[in-house]
Structures are given as C-alpha cells and as structure tokens.
Design an enzyme around this catalytic site. Structure first.
Site, mmCIF file in Angstrom:
data_model
loop_
_atom_site.group_PDB
_atom_site.id
_atom_site.type_symbol
_atom_site.label_atom_id
_atom_site.label_comp_id
_atom_site.label_asym_id
_atom_site.label_seq_id
_atom_site.Cartn_x
_atom_site.Cartn_y
_atom_site.Cartn_z
ATOM 1 N N ARG A 204 -83.423 18.775 -22.474
ATOM 2 C CA ARG A 204 -82.315 19.423 -21.769
ATOM 3 C C ARG A 204 -82.464 20.919 -21.969
ATOM 4 O O ARG A 204 -82.715 21.360 -23.080
ATOM 5 C CB ARG A 204 -80.988 18.952 -22.384
ATOM 6 C CG ARG A 204 -80.125 18.142 -21.456
ATOM 7 C CD ARG A 204 -78.989 17.511 -22.190
ATOM 8 N NE ARG A 204 -77.960 18.471 -22.602
ATOM 9 C CZ ARG A 204 -76.810 18.117 -23.173
ATOM 10 N NH1 ARG A 204 -76.541 16.852 -23.399
ATOM 11 N NH2 ARG A 204 -75.924 19.024 -23.523
ATOM 12 N N ARG B 197 -84.310 16.585 -29.605
ATOM 13 C CA ARG B 197 -83.845 15.557 -28.660
ATOM 14 C C ARG B 197 -84.611 15.651 -27.323
ATOM 15 O O ARG B 197 -84.673 16.717 -26.721
ATOM 16 C CB ARG B 197 -82.347 15.799 -28.446
ATOM 17 C CG ARG B 197 -81.636 14.751 -27.663
ATOM 18 C CD ARG B 197 -80.157 14.857 -27.880
ATOM 19 N NE ARG B 197 -79.535 15.986 -27.186
ATOM 20 C CZ ARG B 197 -78.223 16.153 -27.086
ATOM 21 N NH1 ARG B 197 -77.400 15.278 -27.638
ATOM 22 N NH2 ARG B 197 -77.725 17.182 -26.452
ATOM 23 N N ARG C 45 -62.153 23.421 -25.815
ATOM 24 C CA ARG C 45 -63.185 24.109 -26.582
ATOM 25 C C ARG C 45 -62.744 25.516 -26.952
ATOM 26 O O ARG C 45 -63.467 26.218 -27.646
ATOM 27 C CB ARG C 45 -64.429 24.210 -25.714
ATOM 28 C CG ARG C 45 -65.698 23.722 -26.423
ATOM 29 C CD ARG C 45 -66.689 23.487 -25.395
ATOM 30 N NE ARG C 45 -68.040 23.335 -25.666
ATOM 31 C CZ ARG C 45 -68.731 22.241 -25.371
ATOM 32 N NH1 ARG C 45 -68.105 21.160 -24.954
ATOM 33 N NH2 ARG C 45 -70.016 22.230 -25.500
ATOM 34 N N ARG D 204 -75.297 28.396 -28.337
ATOM 35 C CA ARG D 204 -74.213 27.397 -28.298
ATOM 36 C C ARG D 204 -73.481 27.365 -29.637
ATOM 37 O O ARG D 204 -72.258 27.234 -29.683
ATOM 38 C CB ARG D 204 -74.775 26.005 -27.969
ATOM 39 C CG ARG D 204 -75.209 25.875 -26.520
ATOM 40 C CD ARG D 204 -76.015 24.618 -26.302
ATOM 41 N NE ARG D 204 -75.229 23.406 -26.319
ATOM 42 C CZ ARG D 204 -75.748 22.184 -26.413
ATOM 43 N NH1 ARG D 204 -77.049 22.024 -26.520
ATOM 44 N NH2 ARG D 204 -74.963 21.133 -26.389
ATOM 45 N N LYS E 101 -70.893 13.703 -31.240
ATOM 46 C CA LYS E 101 -69.595 13.377 -30.627
ATOM 47 C C LYS E 101 -69.748 12.282 -29.562
ATOM 48 O O LYS E 101 -68.922 11.383 -29.483
ATOM 49 C CB LYS E 101 -68.955 14.623 -29.993
ATOM 50 C CG LYS E 101 -68.564 15.695 -30.999
ATOM 51 C CD LYS E 101 -67.645 16.748 -30.383
ATOM 52 C CE LYS E 101 -68.301 17.551 -29.282
ATOM 53 N NZ LYS E 101 -69.411 18.416 -29.757
HETATM 54 P P1 AMP Z 1 -71.710 19.542 -23.914
HETATM 55 O O1 AMP Z 1 -72.499 18.421 -23.330
HETATM 56 O O2 AMP Z 1 -70.326 19.154 -24.339
HETATM 57 O O3 AMP Z 1 -72.460 20.271 -25.014
HETATM 58 O O4 AMP Z 1 -71.483 20.616 -22.732
HETATM 59 C C1 AMP Z 1 -72.588 21.228 -22.088
HETATM 60 C C2 AMP Z 1 -72.154 22.577 -21.543
HETATM 61 O O5 AMP Z 1 -71.090 22.412 -20.585
HETATM 62 C C3 AMP Z 1 -71.596 23.557 -22.564
HETATM 63 O O6 AMP Z 1 -72.614 24.276 -23.250
HETATM 64 C C4 AMP Z 1 -70.742 24.466 -21.676
HETATM 65 O O7 AMP Z 1 -71.525 25.386 -20.948
HETATM 66 C C5 AMP Z 1 -70.147 23.474 -20.675
HETATM 67 N N1 AMP Z 1 -68.859 22.926 -21.152
HETATM 68 C C6 AMP Z 1 -68.584 21.655 -21.556
HETATM 69 N N2 AMP Z 1 -67.305 21.528 -21.929
HETATM 70 C C7 AMP Z 1 -66.739 22.753 -21.785
HETATM 71 C C8 AMP Z 1 -65.438 23.281 -22.048
HETATM 72 N N3 AMP Z 1 -64.447 22.523 -22.546
HETATM 73 N N4 AMP Z 1 -65.229 24.597 -21.769
HETATM 74 C C9 AMP Z 1 -66.197 25.373 -21.271
HETATM 75 N N5 AMP Z 1 -67.452 24.944 -21.018
HETATM 76 C C10 AMP Z 1 -67.734 23.647 -21.280
#
Ligand code: AMP
Length: 215
Positions: free
Chosen positions: A161, A128, A89, A172, A13
């Site tokens: 990470r 990664r 989400r 996740r 994404k």
């Molecule tokens: P991402 O980089 O989008 O995978 O986000 C990393 C982490 O941030 C996720 O695993 C969640 O813990 C938190 N996070 C990001 N976006 C959201 C969202 N819209 N709602 C809840 N938690 C989020």
C-alpha cells in the site's frame, strides 16, 4: 452498544475490529476502508481524499464527519450498534460526532484505546504486502508468502500500500501523535476511555478488549 476503537496506524485495529463486531454483533465502520471504496468507485469524495491519503495526511474533518454520519445514521446500523475504526481521528471530529449523535439520541458507550509503540507499528506496517488480485495480506516477518514477493494462491506479484511505504508511515505516525493522541484525553474526561496494551498475540489483545468492554 456503540464503540470507538483508537490506536496508531498499524496497531491492529482492523483485525480486532472484526473480532469485536463478531463477538458483540456490531456493524464495523472503518473510515479508511470506506475511503478506499470511494476511491475505487471513483466518486467525487474519493477523488478529493486521494492526495491526503497518499501523503499520509488527514482528509478534512467536514468531509469525514459527513461521510461517517451517512453510514452511522442508516437504520440497520442504529438498530444493531456500531464500532468506529479510524474515526474520529481529531478532537474536532470527536466533537462533531458527539453533537450529531446527541441530536439522534445516540451516544458512544466505550472507547477502546490500543497502545502500541512507534517502533512496533513501523515494523508491522512497512512489512505488510498484499495481493492486488485477491486481496490476501502477507507480512515479511509474521506471515511471509512461500515464494518471496508472490501470492501463494495465485502467483501474482505482491504490492505494498502506498501509505505503508516507510516515509509515509513516519508521516502517518507524526499526524497521529499531533492530532489523534489528544482524543484519549477527550474521552477520558467523558469517562468512557478504556486503555489496553496492544502488544502480544491477536488472541491476547482481543481478550483484553473483551474484558474492558464487558466491565
Ligand atoms: P487507515 O486505513 O485508517 O489508516 O486510513 C487511511 C487513510 O485514510 C489515512 O491515512 C487518512 O489519510 C485517511 N483517513 C482515514 N480515516 C480518517 C479520518 N477519520 N480523518 C481523516 N482522514 C482519515
């Protein structure tokens, strides 16, 4: 134009979001990037989000909706249009977003849903690695560093990470299937969902996305 990009973690994404924003001149709002910046700046929100993020769970809906609306409401964002990446989400977040957008006479024009299967995203995420010094990103298989475990540019030891570790990736994905997949049905009902195959090269995926956004 206001867009939402949906897809499992590791679907690519972030990469596609950057290209879409360049092509359609939109502001890229990534909830994950905003949260990581909050953590880095040691804000109260960053501290609250930390535990949820490190375990692969979701930060509570009310905190995320408020944080994202703060960015979406900025005049330059409203004027240019935006692409949401990683948000909403959950269906609760999507409803919260719709309500708040409609009070500002805004709406989501299209929702691009990138489909990639679990085996592929696991392979992408757990391979990664990044340089903690300059942020350069590598992948064990797709773009390995010249010397294993070291940054090509500065020689620093690469790190993974915390949320890309295999156990956290499994969590996740579980969270994604349970809470985020129902979002596709939510947007389908509203007639804005555009599903694309997220497999193949970056260019191939981008061309599919461009076509559905222009349709
Ligand atoms: P991402 O980089 O989008 O995978 O986000 C990393 C982490 O941030 C996720 O695993 C969640 O813990 C938190 N996070 C990001 N976006 C959201 C969202 N819209 N709602 C809840 N938690 C989020």
């Amino acid at each position: 134009m206001n867009l939402v990009l949906l897809g499992p973690p590791g679907a690519g994404k972030g990469t596609q979001a950057a290209r879409i924003c360049e092509a359609f001149v939109l502001v890229h709002l990534s909830s994950g990037d905003i949260l990581r910046a909050e953590r880095k700046a040691r804000t109260e929100l960053g501290r609250k989000a930390q535990g949820y993020m490190d375990s692969g769970g979701l930060v509570p809906d009310d905190l995320i909706i408020a944080m994202m609306m703060d960015h979406i409401s900025r005049p330059q964002v409203v004027e240019r249009g935006f692409l949401l990446d990683g948000f909403p989400r959950t269906v609760v977040q999507a409803q919260g977003l719709d309500e708040r957008l409609s009070t500002r006479r805004l709406r989501i024009d299209a929702v691009v849903n990138m489909e990639v299967d679990d085996a592929e995203v696991t392979r992408r995420l757990t391979g990664r690695w990044s340089c903690p010094k300059d942020g350069r990103i590598y992948h064990e298989v797709f773009s390995p560093p010249k010397k294993k475990g070291l940054c090509d540019d500065c020689g620093e030891t690469l790190t993974r990470r915390k949320d890309d570790e295999p156990g956290v990736v499994r969590e996740r994905l579980r969270t994604y299937h349970e809470l985020s997949q129902p979002l596709a049905a939510y947007y389908e009902k509203r007639g804005v969902l555009r599903t694309v195959d997220g497999g193949g090269t970056t260019d191939e995926v981008f061309n599919r996305i461009k076509n559905v956004c222009q349709a």
